[in-house]
Motif scaffolding. Structure first.
Motif, PDB file in Angstrom:
ATOM      1  N   ILE A  54       0.852  -1.190   0.000  1.00 19.91           N
ATOM      2  CA  ILE A  54       0.000   0.000   0.000  1.00 19.91           C
ATOM      3  C   ILE A  54       0.890   1.242   0.000  1.00 19.91           C
ATOM      4  CG2 ILE A  54      -1.732   1.305   1.279  1.00 19.91           C
ATOM      5  CD1 ILE A  54      -2.629  -1.361   2.531  1.00 19.91           C
ATOM      6  N   ASN A 111      -3.454   8.372   1.900  1.00 23.11           N
ATOM      7  CA  ASN A 111      -4.006   8.524   3.246  1.00 23.11           C
ATOM      8  C   ASN A 111      -5.396   9.148   3.169  1.00 23.11           C
ATOM      9  OD1 ASN A 111      -1.758   7.768   5.247  1.00 23.11           O
ATOM     10  ND2 ASN A 111      -0.693   9.109   3.787  1.00 23.11           N
ATOM     11  N   VAL A 124     -12.776   1.580   3.788  1.00 20.57           N
ATOM     12  CA  VAL A 124     -11.390   1.194   4.062  1.00 20.57           C
ATOM     13  C   VAL A 124     -10.605   2.465   4.346  1.00 20.57           C
ATOM     14  CG1 VAL A 124      -9.323   0.069   3.197  1.00 20.57           C
ATOM     15  CG2 VAL A 124     -11.567  -0.864   2.612  1.00 20.57           C
ATOM     16  N   HIS A 125      -9.996   2.502   5.526  1.00 21.27           N
ATOM     17  CA  HIS A 125      -9.202   3.650   5.968  1.00 21.27           C
ATOM     18  C   HIS A 125      -7.733   3.334   5.730  1.00 21.27           C
ATOM     19  CE1 HIS A 125      -7.732   6.318   9.559  1.00 21.27           C
ATOM     20  NE2 HIS A 125      -7.510   6.884   8.380  1.00 21.27           N
ATOM     21  N   PHE A 126      -7.082   4.147   4.896  1.00 19.14           N
ATOM     22  CA  PHE A 126      -5.659   3.984   4.599  1.00 19.14           C
ATOM     23  C   PHE A 126      -4.865   5.003   5.399  1.00 19.14           C
ATOM     24  CE2 PHE A 126      -7.894   2.467   0.846  1.00 19.14           C
ATOM     25  CZ  PHE A 126      -7.254   1.265   0.581  1.00 19.14           C
ATOM     26  N   ARG A 144      -0.976   1.242   5.847  1.00 17.20           N
ATOM     27  CA  ARG A 144      -1.831   0.219   6.450  1.00 17.20           C
ATOM     28  C   ARG A 144      -3.288   0.478   6.072  1.00 17.20           C
ATOM     29  NH1 ARG A 144       0.543  -2.828  10.351  1.00 17.20           N
ATOM     30  NH2 ARG A 144      -1.468  -3.271  11.337  1.00 17.20           N
ATOM     31  N   ALA A 145      -4.117  -0.564   6.198  1.00 11.73           N
ATOM     32  CA  ALA A 145      -5.534  -0.443   5.829  1.00 11.73           C
ATOM     33  C   ALA A 145      -6.405  -1.067   6.902  1.00 11.73           C
ATOM     34  CB  ALA A 145      -5.792  -1.121   4.483  1.00 11.73           C
ATOM     35  N   ARG A 146      -7.540  -0.407   7.186  1.00  7.70           N
ATOM     36  CA  ARG A 146      -8.544  -0.916   8.118  1.00  7.70           C
ATOM     37  C   ARG A 146      -9.899  -0.916   7.413  1.00  7.70           C
ATOM     38  NH1 ARG A 146      -5.435   2.451  11.463  1.00  7.70           N
ATOM     39  NH2 ARG A 146      -6.890   4.195  11.259  1.00  7.70           N
ATOM     40  N   TYR A 147     -10.643  -1.988   7.594  1.00  8.63           N
ATOM     41  CA  TYR A 147     -11.965  -2.117   6.957  1.00  8.63           C
ATOM     42  C   TYR A 147     -13.064  -2.159   8.010  1.00  8.63           C
ATOM     43  CZ  TYR A 147     -16.012  -4.560   4.968  1.00  8.63           C
ATOM     44  OH  TYR A 147     -17.287  -4.931   4.605  1.00  8.63           O
ATOM     45  N   VAL A 152      -5.864  -5.192  -1.289  1.00 12.27           N
ATOM     46  CA  VAL A 152      -6.164  -5.436   0.118  1.00 12.27           C
ATOM     47  C   VAL A 152      -7.286  -6.467   0.176  1.00 12.27           C
ATOM     48  CG1 VAL A 152      -6.841  -4.409   2.312  1.00 12.27           C
ATOM     49  CG2 VAL A 152      -5.514  -3.060   0.663  1.00 12.27           C
TER      50      VAL A 152
END
Length: 490
Positions: free
Chosen positions: A44, A49, A79-81, A85-88, A463
């Motif tokens: 990523i 961001n 999805v937060h970049f 890193r990534a968070r879903y 991702v």
């Protein structure tokens, strides 16, 4: 029992037809997830961001009658970049109707294709259909607004937690409903909106200012009730539409909602100064009959308003249908081409021409230049399938008429793909394009990240997610600097 544990819809057979919009990649998902440790193929980019959010239908209870995609309860997948890193996470939009059905433990509304006479309530225009807030998602003043196709209450959503912040009345200055496709002018901070009703021969148009209050509202008269889907803005003007997709008044008198395409009518476009009066300041321009679901962008060139759209020549593929379900399927199968209008304010003349002959829809541009001249748009290629599916990503260059294309592969279907500027971005291709992709062979989804300079090279990173993201509607990108502004405002 949490909403994630409650029964979800399954495909029903009505009139001996299975509804494809409750099957396969369209079927609802059961769980609301929050995931921080996601598998990544590739790397990523650290200068990507922000948050990618996409809205769509995901009904929690099976309802009586035929299902339409606009019936499904709104669910946002995000999805937060951040720093490579990534968070879903995915969350239902807790609309008033969603809450009432949750408390009842069952569906209380029938669908768009059924008689609404026994539904608890509808929107403020007297359309007794459930407002699901499942269609669009945009950012204004630090919060996401989820909106509905047939005019409903705009619901505020936190862009990171996806917590529903409730129906928005804009500091107690707004009453009524909004159409799904409103526009935010990032140069002024204004939110421009419109709405319509099944019994009203007018459009209502208004502005929510940068301070969060309604600053302007006016009405534009129409020959009869209409069903416009989108609008356009420039730095100084707004373009509203009177198109030949009209309300069936006989069906309306019988308590039903039905539309049809009247080829005897021309397409009309109302050009109005941004803060103008809908009665005295509007200028009308006529063009060949068509329907327009989505505008790419509009801007001013001297005395002309230039507007690029995805134009549907014939939104109703035949005049009669064997069943109501086949009618719905016909309208949802789009055949749209990139198209340009020029409205000359000095002469009253309209010019129109196709820009490309590909079947392309769900466009996005760099949101920072909305209402100003753009060169590039990022679009979804419509698959040759009986349902609304996207099999590729297309970057179109409106200056040269050329395009870059990437195809997702057999059994892989994408989602509306917004442009995501890299940190310090200086242009329309200086960044990335992000899209959810569902893979039928694995039953899982992923987020693919493309370098906007070269779509054809394929994703720079993928991702991987543990579940599908059901095929749905519209998306947006919220930049990191916009997230910081929202946090500072708190």
């Amino acid at each position: 029992m949490s909403s994630a544990e409650k029964p979800i819809a399954v495909a029903r057979v009505v009139d001996d037809e299975p509804n494809p919009y409750l099957l396969g990649v369209f079927a609802p998902v059961k769980e609301e997830l929050t995931l921080d440790d996601l598998e990544v193929v590739g790397q990523i980019p650290r200068d990507l961001n922000g948050v990618y959010l996409r809205n769509g239908p995901n009904r929690q209870f099976e309802a009586p009658g035929r299902y339409h995609m606009f019936d499904g309860d709104g669910m946002i997948h995000a999805v937060h970049f951040e720093n490579g890193r990534a968070r879903y996470r995915n969350r239902y939009i807790r609309t008033r109707a969603f809450q009432e059905e949750s408390e009842a433990g069952r569906a209380l509304w029938t669908g768009l294709m059924e008689n609404p006479k026994d539904n608890p309530w509808g929107n403020t225009h007297g359309l007794g259909i459930k407002d699901s807030a499942n269609t669009d998602v945009i950012l204004h003043r630090g919060r996401v607004l989820a909106t509905w196709y047939l005019c409903g209450q705009p619901y505020g959503v936190d862009p990171l937690s996806l917590e529903t912040l409730g129906a928005q009345d804009f500091l107690d200055t707004f009453t009524g409903d909004m159409m799904a496709h409103n526009k935010v002018d990032e140069a002024t901070g204004e939110l421009l909106w419109f709405d319509y009703g099944p019994d009203k021969a007018a459009l209502r148009y208004g502005i929510i200012g940068a301070e969060g209050k309604q600053t302007h509202v006016t009405e534009v008269a129409l020959p009869g009730p209409r069903l416009p889907h989108d609008m356009a803005i420039t730095a100084n003007y707004t373009v509203l539409m009177d198109l030949p997709l009209v309300q069936d008044q006989q069906a309306r008198a019988a308590g039903k909602y039905r539309i049809f395409y009247d080829k005897s009518l021309v397409s009309r476009f109302a050009v109005l100064p941004r803060h103008g009066d809908g009665a005295s300041d509007v200028r009308w321009f006529e063009a060949k009959p068509c329907y327009i679901y989505h505008v790419i962008n509009a801007w001013e060139e001297g005395d002309e308003i230039v507007m690029d759209v995805c134009r549907v020549k014939n939104p109703q593929h035949q005049t009669t249908f064997a069943t109501p379900l086949s009618n719905m399927l016909a309208y949802m199968r789009l055949d749209a081409q990139l198209y340009r209008y020029r409205f000359d304010l000095a002469t009253g003349r309209t010019q129109e021409r196709a820009l490309d002959d590909g079947n392309i829809e769900f466009p996005s541009i760099d949101s920072r230049i909305m209402g100003r001249s753009h060169r590039y748009s990022y679009n979804m290629r419509l698959a040759n399938e009986p349902t609304l599916l996207f099999d590729g990503l297309v970057r179109f260059d409106s200056q040269t008429g050329t395009k870059q294309e990437y195809f997702f592969g057999p059994g892989r279907w994408g989602a509306e793909a917004p442009f995501a500027p890299r940190d310090g971005s200086t242009g329309e291709t200086d960044g990335y394009v992000v899209t959810f992709v569902n893979d039928e062979s694995t039953g899982r989804a992923e987020v693919d990240i493309f370098d906007a300079e070269d779509i054809t090279a394929g994703p720079v990173a993928r991702v991987l997610l543990p579940q599908r993201v059901p095929s749905g509607f519209h998306a947006c990108w919220v930049r990191a600097d916009q997230l910081r502004q929202e946090q500072d405002a708190r």
